[in-house]
Structures are given as C-alpha cells and as structure tokens.
Scaffold this motif. Structure first.
Motif, PDB file in Angstrom:
ATOM      1  N   GLN A 155     -10.936  -5.236   4.568  1.00 46.69           N
ATOM      2  CA  GLN A 155     -11.508  -4.597   5.745  1.00 46.69           C
ATOM      3  C   GLN A 155     -10.520  -3.588   6.301  1.00 46.69           C
ATOM      4  OE1 GLN A 155     -12.881  -7.262   8.821  1.00 46.69           O
ATOM      5  NE2 GLN A 155     -14.306  -5.716   9.616  1.00 46.69           N
ATOM      6  N   ALA A 156     -10.930  -2.336   6.281  1.00 52.31           N
ATOM      7  CA  ALA A 156     -10.116  -1.263   6.855  1.00 52.31           C
ATOM      8  C   ALA A 156     -10.520  -1.075   8.318  1.00 52.31           C
ATOM      9  CB  ALA A 156     -10.332   0.016   6.069  1.00 52.31           C
ATOM     10  N   PRO A 157      -9.642  -0.494   9.120  1.00 57.74           N
ATOM     11  CA  PRO A 157      -9.961  -0.288  10.538  1.00 57.74           C
ATOM     12  C   PRO A 157     -11.251   0.498  10.733  1.00 57.74           C
ATOM     13  CG  PRO A 157      -7.647   0.123  10.140  1.00 57.74           C
ATOM     14  CD  PRO A 157      -8.271  -0.062   8.796  1.00 57.74           C
ATOM     15  N   GLY A 158     -12.139  -0.026  11.558  1.00 55.28           N
ATOM     16  CA  GLY A 158     -13.393   0.663  11.847  1.00 55.28           C
ATOM     17  C   GLY A 158     -14.443   0.552  10.768  1.00 55.28           C
ATOM     18  N   THR A 172      -5.619   1.020   1.935  1.00 56.00           N
ATOM     19  CA  THR A 172      -5.046   0.391   3.120  1.00 56.00           C
ATOM     20  C   THR A 172      -6.108  -0.418   3.852  1.00 56.00           C
ATOM     21  OG1 THR A 172      -3.365   2.102   3.415  1.00 56.00           O
ATOM     22  CG2 THR A 172      -3.989   0.844   5.361  1.00 56.00           C
ATOM     23  N   ALA A 173      -5.814  -1.706   4.055  1.00 51.62           N
ATOM     24  CA  ALA A 173      -6.772  -2.616   4.675  1.00 51.62           C
ATOM     25  C   ALA A 173      -6.120  -3.989   4.824  1.00 51.62           C
ATOM     26  CB  ALA A 173      -8.028  -2.745   3.815  1.00 51.62           C
ATOM     27  N   VAL A 224      -2.267  -4.777   3.699  1.00 55.09           N
ATOM     28  CA  VAL A 224      -1.792  -3.868   2.665  1.00 55.09           C
ATOM     29  C   VAL A 224      -1.830  -2.454   3.240  1.00 55.09           C
ATOM     30  CG1 VAL A 224      -2.280  -2.847   0.414  1.00 55.09           C
ATOM     31  CG2 VAL A 224      -2.534  -5.317   0.756  1.00 55.09           C
ATOM     32  N   THR A 225      -0.685  -1.791   3.228  1.00 55.36           N
ATOM     33  CA  THR A 225      -0.588  -0.435   3.745  1.00 55.36           C
ATOM     34  C   THR A 225      -0.016   0.457   2.653  1.00 55.36           C
ATOM     35  OG1 THR A 225      -0.214  -1.246   5.990  1.00 55.36           O
ATOM     36  CG2 THR A 225       0.335   1.054   5.538  1.00 55.36           C
TER      37      THR A 225
END
Length: 114
Positions: free
Chosen positions: A39-42, A90-91, A110-111
């Motif tokens: 899940q990524a931001p937004g 990234t998530a 994870v970035t």
C-alpha cells in the motif's frame, strides 16, 4: 489463531534489491495461500504476489520478472526477493495468510530513492 511478523524493509536506491521475510505462527497449513500486498500513500492496498505449498505462484503484472516469492513450509515462512527496484515500488508491504479468513502482518516499509 495466526500471527504474522514481517520484516526486511528499508531504504534502497533505484535498481537495488531487498528481501522481505514473513514468519507465521499458530494454525498454519501449507495448502493455504501466503503472500504479500503493498500500500502506497493515498492508494489502495494491492496484491503483489501469492504462493501455495506446491510452489505455484502468482504475481502482479507490475512485478513480473523483478520479484520472486518463495516459501519454506518447515519454517512457516514466506519470502519476497525484490530486484531492480523502482521508486514506484515505495510502499508498506504486508504479509498475508489466507484460510477461511485473511490474516495480516504489521507491515514493513520499503522506500526506493531515485
């Protein structure tokens, strides 16, 4: 009851690799599916990969050829080897185990920097 503990996230440059691990405990059966969502931001949570005991795996199109899922039934552990990482990977990555319901790990960040 099932408990999942996922780990292995971190910060990596684009093109790099990470290996996620998820250790399961409780009533685990190798015939049931384990795997990973992210899940990524937004954004909504999305399936990354899943695997059953015979090694049959399914991948999302956006990770095919880059990520590999594997499972050690003796250790009740599932792994996600992530290669050629991209910033869009990234998530927060969540391990799951599915029997008649779905169980979740706590998530590991994870970035991927560009």
């Amino acid at each position: 009851q099932v408990q999942l503990v996922d780990s292995g996230g971190g910060l990596v440059q684009a093109g790099g690799s990470l290996r996620l691990s998820c250790a399961a405990s409780g009533s685990i059966f190798s015939d049931n599916t384990m795997g990973w969502y992210r899940q990524a931001p937004g954004k909504q949570r999305e399936l990354v990969a899943g695997i059953i005991s015979g090694g049959s795996a399914k991948y999302a199109d956006f990770v095919k050829g880059r990520f590999t899922i594997s499972r050690d039934n003796a250790k009740n552990t599932v792994y996600l080897q992530m290669n050629s990482l991209k910033p869009e990977d990234t998530a927060v990555y969540y391990c799951f185990y599915r029997d008649n319901r779905q169980y979740w790990g706590q998530g590991t960040q994870v970035t991927v920097s560009s």
